[in-house]
Design a protein around this motif. Structure first.
Motif, PDB file in Angstrom:
ATOM      1  N   UNK A 148       0.831  -1.198   0.000  1.00 29.45           N
ATOM      2  CA  UNK A 148       0.000   0.000   0.000  1.00 29.45           C
ATOM      3  C   UNK A 148       0.867   1.250   0.000  1.00 29.45           C
ATOM      4  N   UNK A 149       0.814   2.008  -1.080  1.00 31.94           N
ATOM      5  CA  UNK A 149       1.558   3.258  -1.131  1.00 31.94           C
ATOM      6  C   UNK A 149       0.984   4.275  -0.158  1.00 31.94           C
ATOM      7  N   UNK A 150       1.868   4.907   0.607  1.00 30.15           N
ATOM      8  CA  UNK A 150       1.464   5.953   1.553  1.00 30.15           C
ATOM      9  C   UNK A 150       2.199   7.230   1.183  1.00 30.15           C
TER      10      UNK A 150
ATOM     11  N   UNK B  39      -4.886   0.982   7.725  1.00 30.27           N
ATOM     12  CA  UNK B  39      -3.827   1.631   6.960  1.00 30.27           C
ATOM     13  C   UNK B  39      -4.135   3.125   6.872  1.00 30.27           C
ATOM     14  N   UNK B  40      -3.138   3.912   6.520  1.00 33.07           N
ATOM     15  CA  UNK B  40      -3.279   5.365   6.630  1.00 33.07           C
ATOM     16  C   UNK B  40      -3.697   6.055   5.343  1.00 33.07           C
ATOM     17  N   UNK B  41      -3.555   5.426   4.171  1.00 31.51           N
ATOM     18  CA  UNK B  41      -3.800   6.135   2.916  1.00 31.51           C
ATOM     19  C   UNK B  41      -4.502   5.234   1.909  1.00 31.51           C
ATOM     20  N   UNK B  42      -5.830   5.154   2.011  1.00 29.68           N
ATOM     21  CA  UNK B  42      -6.605   4.371   1.057  1.00 29.68           C
ATOM     22  C   UNK B  42      -6.663   5.049  -0.303  1.00 29.68           C
TER      23      UNK B  42
ATOM     24  N   UNK C 212       5.840   6.449  -0.207  1.00 32.42           N
ATOM     25  CA  UNK C 212       6.184   6.805  -1.584  1.00 32.42           C
ATOM     26  C   UNK C 212       6.187   8.319  -1.716  1.00 32.42           C
ATOM     27  N   UNK C 213       6.985   8.808  -2.667  1.00 30.18           N
ATOM     28  CA  UNK C 213       7.077  10.247  -2.910  1.00 30.18           C
ATOM     29  C   UNK C 213       5.785  10.749  -3.533  1.00 30.18           C
TER      30      UNK C 213
END
Length: 323
Positions: free
Chosen positions: A136-138, A167-170, A211-212
């Motif tokens: 999962x990309x955050x 998770x923090x960023x769906x 991730x950036x």
């Protein structure tokens, strides 16, 4: 469902001929200016690596020459595949089109507007190879306005509550999936606007990867109205019994408000001999109408889903495909 089964069989036949280790699905819409840099960075990142790969670009009805640029990439690079929609159907149907065509054992999804850094792809893939179903990309140091990040936090909180996955960023579209975690859900992906939430709700294991995040060249395409509709979609798609819950809550709130206003009215009438009924009545009516408006919007979301399923309206129609 029959159409999905045909897609599955087609995928398996294609995999027997050519099965890359990695598929990268990139959704693009009017990105002709950013495509050359995106393509260069993808090739620079994946070309020297040990994994075979394919790049699947899905053009969501662009009108600025995006597909012509993709055709040029396809002509000189056998790794490139491209799909063009007949019109703009939206990011999530475009994501479905790419996922349903992906042949790799690991599938990475990303936007084509250069907010996602292709250089982060190996880190996402490594999280999958470590044994996870989803990487999962955050997004760290997000370059969005508060008008975009505040609703995003609200929607993330709703999804954490409704899915039970902390998770923090769906909302980050930059993720990696094990192919086996996606295939059983292809019939629902695209109809649901949060692919990651849908996969994770099925019980898939997950690891978050920072991730950036770069500013969008043209600014965010999410208007306030679109964000409200997205929130309604989350409620209708991931909350098991929202109408019942809202109805009970509305009943309790209105009952307590009526009791409180009645008690206040009695006290005010006894103390002053004059009860300001019209003011409180108007306030109560406006409040109830506001809540009823939200409920009607939610019911409208459900009815829209039922209509699409009954009429069999396709998620998208393909104008051209380069394979």
């Amino acid at each position: 469902m029959a159409e999905v089964d045909v897609l599955h069989r087609g995928q398996e036949l294609a995999r027997e001929v050519r099965a890359p280790d990695l598929s990268v699905v990139i959704t693009v819409y009017n990105e002709v200016d950013s495509l050359p840099e995106l393509y260069r960075r993808l090739v620079d990142t994946l070309g020297p690596g040990p994994r075979s790969y394919e790049l699947i670009f899905v053009d969501d009805g662009s009108t600025d020459g995006t597909f012509e640029a993709l055709a040029r990439f396809h002509e000189r690079d056998p790794h490139v595949r491209a799909v063009r929609f007949k019109r703009n159907f939206g990011q999530h149907p475009a994501m479905h089109a790419g996922l349903s065509r992906a042949l790799g054992d690991v599938v990475v999804t990303m936007d084509g507007d250069l907010q996602n850094a292709p250089e982060d792809i190996p880190r996402l893939v490594e999280a999958i190879e470590a044994g996870n179903d989803v990487a999962s990309g955050t997004r760290v140091a997000r370059h969005d306005s508060w008008g975009r990040t505040l609703p995003s936090r609200l929607i993330n909180g709703m999804l954490r509550r409704f899915t039970g996955v902390p998770i923090s960023d769906f909302g980050c579209a930059f993720n990696a999936y094990r192919r086996e975690a996606i295939v059983p859900l292809l019939g629902s992906i695209g109809k649901q606007k949060f692919t990651k939430a849908l996969v994770l709700r099925s019980g898939a294991s997950v690891e978050e990867v920072d991730v950036a995040h770069a500013p969008a060249p043209g600014g965010s395409r999410y208007s306030p109205l679109r964000l409200v509709r997205l929130a309604l979609h989350v409620v209708a798609g991931f909350w098991p019994q929202p109408v019942q819950w809202i109805g009970v809550t509305l009943g309790l709130v209105c009952t307590l408000a009526a009791v409180a206003l009645g008690a206040y009215g009695i006290v005010y009438w006894i103390g002053h001999g004059n009860f300001p009924g019209p003011l409180f009545a108007g306030t109560g009516i406006v409040f109830v109408l506001g809540v009823e408006g939200f409920i009607l919007a939610l019911i409208g979301e459900y009815l829209g889903r039922i209509q699409r399923d009954v009429e069999g309206i396709p998620l998208y129609t393909v104008a051209e495909e380069l394979d």
